[in-house]
Scaffold this motif. Structure first.
Motif, PDB file in Angstrom:
ATOM      1  N   ARG A 284       0.829  -1.217   0.000  1.00  0.00           N
ATOM      2  CA  ARG A 284       0.000   0.000   0.000  1.00  0.00           C
ATOM      3  C   ARG A 284       0.858   1.259   0.000  1.00  0.00           C
ATOM      4  O   ARG A 284       0.358   2.342  -0.322  1.00  0.00           O
ATOM      5  CB  ARG A 284      -0.939   0.009   1.205  1.00  0.00           C
ATOM      6  CG  ARG A 284      -1.983  -1.089   1.167  1.00  0.00           C
ATOM      7  CD  ARG A 284      -3.078  -0.875   2.193  1.00  0.00           C
ATOM      8  NE  ARG A 284      -3.950   0.226   1.797  1.00  0.00           N
ATOM      9  CZ  ARG A 284      -4.969   0.655   2.541  1.00  0.00           C
ATOM     10  NH1 ARG A 284      -5.212   0.098   3.707  1.00  0.00           N
ATOM     11  NH2 ARG A 284      -5.730   1.636   2.124  1.00  0.00           N
TER      12      ARG A 284
ATOM     13  N   SER B  51      -4.349   1.537  -3.823  1.00  0.00           N
ATOM     14  CA  SER B  51      -5.116   0.376  -3.372  1.00  0.00           C
ATOM     15  C   SER B  51      -6.475   0.798  -2.862  1.00  0.00           C
ATOM     16  O   SER B  51      -6.755   1.983  -2.661  1.00  0.00           O
ATOM     17  CB  SER B  51      -4.352  -0.372  -2.266  1.00  0.00           C
ATOM     18  OG  SER B  51      -4.222   0.444  -1.111  1.00  0.00           O
TER      19      SER B  51
ATOM     20  N   LEU C 155      -4.791  -4.023  -4.790  1.00  0.00           N
ATOM     21  CA  LEU C 155      -4.025  -3.039  -5.537  1.00  0.00           C
ATOM     22  C   LEU C 155      -4.813  -2.666  -6.788  1.00  0.00           C
ATOM     23  O   LEU C 155      -5.559  -3.480  -7.338  1.00  0.00           O
ATOM     24  CB  LEU C 155      -2.657  -3.593  -5.925  1.00  0.00           C
ATOM     25  CG  LEU C 155      -1.758  -4.035  -4.763  1.00  0.00           C
ATOM     26  CD1 LEU C 155      -0.393  -4.457  -5.292  1.00  0.00           C
ATOM     27  CD2 LEU C 155      -1.626  -2.946  -3.716  1.00  0.00           C
TER      28      LEU C 155
ATOM     29  N   GLU D 144      -9.449  -2.660  -9.558  1.00  0.00           N
ATOM     30  CA  GLU D 144      -8.778  -3.737  -8.829  1.00  0.00           C
ATOM     31  C   GLU D 144      -8.099  -4.704  -9.814  1.00  0.00           C
ATOM     32  O   GLU D 144      -8.680  -5.077 -10.820  1.00  0.00           O
ATOM     33  CB  GLU D 144      -9.775  -4.524  -7.983  1.00  0.00           C
ATOM     34  CG  GLU D 144     -10.604  -3.681  -7.039  1.00  0.00           C
ATOM     35  CD  GLU D 144     -11.947  -3.273  -7.641  1.00  0.00           C
ATOM     36  OE1 GLU D 144     -12.896  -3.085  -6.871  1.00  0.00           O
ATOM     37  OE2 GLU D 144     -12.042  -3.161  -8.897  1.00  0.00           O
TER      38      GLU D 144
END
Length: 388
Positions: free
Chosen positions: A44, A49, A265, A272
């Motif tokens: 992250r 994300s 992510l 996504e």
């Protein structure tokens, strides 16, 4: 011979002014060793994300520790090794053995903790496959849904003429070179839609639309390729009008009562990454394994496996006695096992017959899992014998 495991804390890997510049993890090096030792627990900080919502109260994981120190089996070079040597030498970040509903072994290495989300790579595909199979079982979508009917942008690509079922079983026939060792292969160019906005700012959908070559007619052969999972995710998004994270939360994560910190992510277009984007704890994967071992229409259909004839056409030498179904590998050699795998050592191995699940999260130097398959197989066989 692979390099020995390192401690990223001692090596000075990480982000910050106190870390030497040649040791800093960056957007360019985070998937390569040794930088991945730190990065896979801190994605992250490196890639955009979105959180994955889980259960308000995670399912408890009873503990019944077992002594595995007496296990002995052949190592990579033929020498006899014990369980600890195996775990330590395979770049393990976390490992859980779940037997008869209880955690009998649990370890964290390389700075990881029970609450640390770890990058799962292609284990993500298997979770996305569970969403699709559940939607099909519920009658919300049909397995024969044409890819291009759901996603018109793919109508002029090689995905035209394929169905959702063919995507889920990777029998769509799209030509794509997934050789990670070849820096000029398709997979490295395609992954720019995941990680490199200056090269591929639109994300996976426009990248998928450029795949215009076939190597087989749809439904005639199996071959494993990452972008196929992204194509399936676009079918699910368009067919339901929902984000992938919301679908995973509703149909997999909450029913399995996974509830630790988790995130997806995002690709360079802000969606996504279905082929490789999920990050979760080892304990939540244990909850998912226990959920699947409880059985049900979807789990039972998955463990029955896919078309072994089509699998043999494309992967006879890769994994004998296997098939592929719903983005899950299925080992049909007794005891039957349902397996989710990701590069750099991620593995969720489930044996419903033995009420046994093994979760491994790692950060190995090499991406491919093929070379390490025999070692893991011997370790799991020794564990199975010990538990009997």
């Amino acid at each position: 011979m692979l390099p020995p495991p390192i401690d990223w804390r001692e090596a000075g890997l990480g982000i910050g002014e106190t870390v030497p510049e040649d040791r800093r993890v960056t957007g360019a090096n985070w998937r390569t060793w040794p930088f991945n030792r730190w990065a896979f627990q801190h994605t992250r900080m490196l890639v955009p994300s979105v959180p994955l919502a889980g259960a308000d109260t995670p399912a408890p994981l009873p503990e019944s520790p077992a002594d595995l120190s007496g296990l002995r089996f052949a190592g990579e070079d033929g020498e006899t090794i014990d369980w600890e040597t195996y775990v330590a030498s395979t770049y393990t970040d976390a490992m859980i053995v779940l037997h008869r509903g209880a955690v009998i072994y649990e370890t964290y290495r390389n700075g990881m903790t029970a609450g640390t989300p770890h990058h799962l790579f292609s284990v993500t595909k298997s979770v996305v496959g569970l969403v699709a199979e559940q939607l099909i079982a519920d009658g919300a979508i049909t397995a024969d849904l044409p890819t291009a009917a759901a996603v018109p942008e793919l109508g002029t690509s090689a995905f035209a003429g394929t169905t959702l079922r063919q995507l889920l079983d990777m029998t769509d026939g799209i030509a794509f070179d997934e050789d990670y060792a070849n820096l000029n292969s398709d997979v490295h160019r395609y992954s720019a839609s995941y990680w490199t906005p200056e090269v591929a700012p639109g994300g996976t959908l426009p990248a998928l639309a450029t795949l215009d070559r076939r190597e087989a007619a749809p439904g005639t052969a199996f071959r494993y390729r990452t972008p196929v999972a992204d194509a399936a995710a676009w079918v699910l998004r368009r067919a339901t009008g929902r984000s992938l994270a919301s679908l995973v939360s509703e149909h997999v994560w909450r029913p399995a009562r996974c509830g630790d910190a988790a995130h997806f992510l995002l690709d360079t277009g802000g969606h996504e990454i279905a082929g490789s984007g999920l990050n979760a704890t080892a304990r939540d994967l244990a909850r998912l394994a226990r959920f699947l071992m409880a059985g049900g229409p979807v789990a039972d259909a998955l463990i029955a496996g896919g078309d072994r004839g089509l699998f043999a056409v494309g992967a006879a030498n890769m994994r004998p006695d296997h098939s592929y179904r719903g983005f899950w590998w299925v080992n049909h050699a007794p005891p039957a096992a349902l397996i989710a795998m990701g590069v750099y050592g991620q593995r969720l191995h489930i044996e419903p017959e033995n009420d046994l699940a093994i979760i491994r999260l790692a950060s190995t130097p090499l991406p491919s899992n093929i070379a390490s398959d025999p070692l893991h197989g011997r370790a799991f066989a020794a564990l199975r014998t010990h538990l009997r």
